[in-house]
Structures are given as C-alpha cells and as structure tokens.
Design an enzyme around this catalytic site. Sequence first.
Site: not given
Length: 227
Positions: A12, A14, A110, A141, A166
């Site tokens: 991922d 962010d 995303s 997601k 996260d």
Amino acid sequence: MPVLPARALLLDMDGTLVNSDAVVERIWRRWADRHGLDGDEVMRVVHGRQGYASMAVLLPDRPMEQNYADNARMLAEETADLDGVVPVPGAAEFLASLRAQDVPYALVTSADVALSTARMAAAGLPMPDVRITAESVGASKPDPEGFLKGAAELGIAAADCVVFEDSGAGIAAGHAAGMRVVGVGPRAAAHGPDVVVRDLREIRVEAVRDGAGDDTRGGVRIHVGRD
C-alpha cells in the site's frame, strides 16, 4: 523476531510508504464540513478506500454519480496539495533493499496514477515498476481485486504474497485475497493484521538463494521487529 516466508510483496502507499495524513485530514475534514458530517467519524472511514467508496459509506442515500464526480474533484485537490507529505520512517531503505535484492514487489494503492506519482515523488521514494492504482480496478478496498491483480501482474500465487498495509480496509482486502498482512503504523493494530510494526525500520527483507526458496521467483524471508 517473527519471520514470514514469501515470494512477493504487495505494498500500500498512504500510511505504509508515505505519510500523507496531514493532507488527507485537511481535505476530508473540509468535505465533512460541506456535508454537515462529523469530521472524526469521516476520518474513521476514509483511510484505505477510494474516495467514492468512502462517500458511499458516509452518505448512503446519495447517488453514486455524485460520489464519482466529488471523488474526481477531491483527487485533483489531493494531487495539488503536497504540504506535509513525507516518507514513513524506513521506507526509502526498505524499497532500496527490495530493488538491490531483485525482490518482486508491487504498489497497490487506492490513489490514481497522478496522485500516487505526486505523493511518491514528494516523499522522495522511487515508484515501483509494477503498480495497481485506482484506474486498474473496478472495486475499491476492502475488495481484494487490487491485491489479486498485483499478484497476477508479478506472476506469483496469492498465497505466496505478503501485503503491507495500514488501514482496516486494506488489511481486510489483503486477507480476503488469501494473503498474510503486515500492519504498518498505529492504525493497523486494531484491524487484525498477522503482525504489526511501528514503521518500516522494523522490517528486514532477505532474499533466499540457498535452495530454501525459489530463485526464479525471488523467494524471501521477511524479518519482523528490531534486531
């Protein structure tokens, strides 16, 4: 230290590689104000999801066409606002280690292409060669589509991939894809990842070249925790 065997890593962006919390807070709290919503409640929903999917949760009676249009405007705002975007501690060294050892890995985010490119550059991090962005998927997601596409792009079975995430939505997506999940940062622990680290300084990836892994697929051992 726990050790996770794998053949590929799915990362991922962010909250995992890039700390963009400052700009996410600014933009989503402004959006919350415009729609008369509680900012704290909004912030509990938005991490990990594409914007339109967060809006659908927060405004369930609003037509999706409005969510898509609002999402496009907010992506433009986020791409232009890079104040406070910094790398997660250890991210640069972590990515350098993957490249140096020729470990298969992909970005699964995303964010769209423009936003992911801008944030990785602002954080001073190299963009992975393989990346799954908002344009690559039909479902946000916590749907597992992004991670499954990342594994397919790398040519690695889902069960042989380890996800780094996260957010609750991202962790759920990784597990739904049949993958183990390393939770990164303070948000992760509440959402049931397989292991949790404070940041990427607590990760060491070791390429396996001694027959214990598949040399042609980049078998690795992921060491979790501080040495």
